[in-house]
Design an enzyme around this catalytic site. Structure first.
Site, mmCIF file in Angstrom:
data_model
loop_
_atom_site.group_PDB
_atom_site.id
_atom_site.type_symbol
_atom_site.label_atom_id
_atom_site.label_comp_id
_atom_site.label_asym_id
_atom_site.label_seq_id
_atom_site.Cartn_x
_atom_site.Cartn_y
_atom_site.Cartn_z
ATOM 1 N N ASP A 203 0.833 -1.192 0.000
ATOM 2 C CA ASP A 203 0.000 0.000 0.000
ATOM 3 C C ASP A 203 0.874 1.250 0.000
ATOM 4 O O ASP A 203 1.873 1.321 0.718
ATOM 5 C CB ASP A 203 -0.895 -0.022 1.245
ATOM 6 C CG ASP A 203 -1.790 1.192 1.346
ATOM 7 O OD1 ASP A 203 -2.756 1.274 0.567
ATOM 8 O OD2 ASP A 203 -1.526 2.055 2.203
ATOM 9 N N GLU A 261 13.575 -15.229 -1.131
ATOM 10 C CA GLU A 261 13.836 -16.389 -0.266
ATOM 11 C C GLU A 261 12.638 -17.336 -0.230
ATOM 12 O O GLU A 261 12.795 -18.539 -0.003
ATOM 13 C CB GLU A 261 14.143 -15.925 1.163
ATOM 14 C CG GLU A 261 15.449 -15.194 1.340
ATOM 15 C CD GLU A 261 15.667 -14.817 2.791
ATOM 16 O OE1 GLU A 261 15.220 -15.592 3.679
ATOM 17 O OE2 GLU A 261 16.266 -13.751 3.051
#
Length: 540
Positions: A203, A261
């Site tokens: 956001d 990751e």
């Protein structure tokens, strides 16, 4: 043999769920995580791939979850962490990815971090937020304005300083120049990635950093009507110092490294004076955001020229990045009303979706747009949105696009809740409920299902490059090119009257069926009904 090495998210379709308004399972009038879980089968039936869930974190709800007071827990209004885990498990079982909102630029005033920060000028979190002394005359340090109206500086009597809030005064901005602030958000992101989240929607992702010299913004040379209403003075400034600062780029590199990751993705919301340029910068080179979207197709401007310009400008400026083109979300007037007026044609929903799916990028749909819902008219006494209350009546805020989903016309409140809904349901929405449309092959819902499913089988549309053709309004004509495959042509009539167009590029093209649009091409002569369209391929 054509080898597909395109990242999966570039071929995906995103569906946004606004939890408060999706489905309430406990009768309190507010949607919850269990309601989303219950309707995941419906979402999967649309053919979408990613479910973006707007904030459900612990919050005082002054901005309905976009004011977070605990980043690592579920607000009791929506359920529990166990409910979230169950949602993720069911979604994954249906082949759906889960994307959650991350609201980092600011917290709730009630967040313990801010409580500590405002307590004194000398505590461990004193500099976690943006504080500034007043000018000699007591005024704020500069002219920065809040998106939601007025100065973006709020006086605090505890520290005898102003704090920055780009949105509500109850949403103090965090100081991302502080290394601990950067790290704590990465740690909180890891918390959700460990729970199986497949991606995040960031956001206000260009609001993280501010100018440390606190220089005042200059006047805007042109008004920003894409981000804010024209009755809001926010658009009168060029926002060069209060957001979109260069320090954000290296921080996004750190965010991407963490996401890598877990093989997770990020899409960024960009509200900026030069939104397309920021989108390009934030998605370039494959080491920052995976995707970005702006408000450039969330405006009242509806023309073939406007749509073409936005896509072409992004393509011209991006280096290996990727857009997500959205025509509806929880902050914008519903597309059927915004582009179709008070009495929009049902056919508009189909051609807009087809156009959206034909653009180069990852399309993002907003809940209810597949039902062709129009903007609800919420009376002032029932308004919940502080943005709308501030600028009423010239601007009614965001409540009209946030009213609850209508699931059936055979139960009170459209089957959304057994209690009193937090916003009223529009009677026209109940008449267009999911149960009504599900069995109607010609309904907007089933048209959307056909289009989304059909696009999956068209590699040119999911992976190909894009070229536009000159055509008179309201015709949008384009070609999608993928090496090793026949080019695909697409043409759309964005207007309410039939059109014909002599399109030389379509001579010799063969029609592609299965999308449900009505249109014909004969020896290059295109005939399209009102809000019609046509797809075809050019054999090599």
């Amino acid at each position: 043999m054509i080898i597909n090495d395109t990242p999966w998210w570039r071929e995906a379709t995103i569906y946004q769920v606004y939890p408060r308004s999706f489905l309430d399972t406990n009768g309190d009038g507010v949607g919850d995580l269990a309601g989303i879980t219950e309707k995941l089968g419906y979402i999967a039936s649309l053919g979408v791939d990613i479910v973006w869930i707007s904030p459900f974190f612990t919050s005082p709800m002054k901005d309905f979850g976009y004011d977070v007071s605990d980043y690592c827990d579920v607000d009791p209004l929506f359920g529990t962490l166990a409910d979230f885990d169950a949602l993720v498990a069911k979604a994954h079982g249906l082949g759906l990815k889960i994307m959650i909102d991350q609201v980092w630029s600011h917290t709730a005033e009630a967040h313990p971090w801010f409580t500590e920060s405002r307590a004194s000028r000398a505590n461990p979190k004193a500099d976690w937020y943006v504080w500034a002394d007043p000018r000699d005359d007591g005024n704020p340090p500069n002219n920065w304005l809040s998106v939601f109206g007025g100065s973006s500086w709020q006086w605090d009597s505890r520290r005898k300083q102003y704090y920055l809030h780009n949105f509500l005064a109850s949403q103090p901005d965090m100081n991302f120049h502080h290394p601990e602030v950067q790290q704590v958000h990465l740690d909180n992101l890891r918390f959700w990635l460990e729970r199986g989240v497949d991606g995040v929607r960031m956001d206000a992702c260009n609001f993280h950093f501010h100018d440390t010299e606190l220089r005042s913004n200059p006047p805007a040379l042109t008004r920003d009507t894409a981000t804010v209403t024209d009755v809001n003075p926010y658009g009168m400034q060029a926002h060069v110092y209060d957001k979109t600062r260069p320090e954000n780029i290296p921080y996004l590199l750190r965010v991407r490294a963490l996401l890598n990751e877990y093989d997770a993705i990020a899409i960024g919301e960009v509200g900026a004076d030069d939104a397309l340029g920021v989108m390009a910068a934030y998605t370039a080179d494959g080491d920052k955001l995976h995707l970005a979207y702006s408000f450039n197709l969330l405006t009242p401007q509806f023309s073939a020229a406007h749509i073409r310009t936005q896509v072409e400008q992004f393509e011209a400026r991006v280096t290996g990045g990727w857009a997500s083109w959205s025509v509806g979300n929880h902050d914008s007037i519903r597309v059927m009303t915004r582009w179709g007026g008070e009495q929009p044609s049902p056919a508009l929903a189909r051609v807009v979706l087809a156009m959206q799916l034909a653009l180069k990028g990852t399309p993002c749909l907003y809940q209810g747009d597949e039902l062709a819902l129009t903007e609800a008219d919420v009376p002032f006494e029932l308004l919940q949105d502080p943005y709308g209350i501030t600028f009423w009546p010239e601007f009614k805020g965001r409540d009209g696009c946030r009213t609850p989903m209508p699931w059936t016309n055979a139960a009170p409140n459209g089957g959304f809740t057994t209690g009193t809904p937090w916003l009223p349901l529009d009677p026209a929405h109940i008449a267009a409920a999911e149960s009504v449309q599900d069995g109607d092959a010609a309904s907007p819902l089933n048209a959307a299902r056909r289009l989304i499913q059909w696009r999956k089988a068209q590699p040119q549309l999911t992976r190909g490059d894009i070229v536009f053709f000159d055509a008179p309004e309201p015709i949008l004509a384009l070609r999608r090119d993928l090496p090793g495959m026949a080019s695909m042509l697409a043409i759309f009539n964005l207007g309410p009257a039939p059109v014909t167009f002599d399109w030389a590029a379509a001579r010799g093209a063969s029609a592609v069926d299965g999308h449900g649009l009505a249109g014909q091409v004969t020896d290059g002569l295109v005939s399209l009904p009102a809000f019609g369209g046509w797809f075809g391929v050019l054999q090599a």
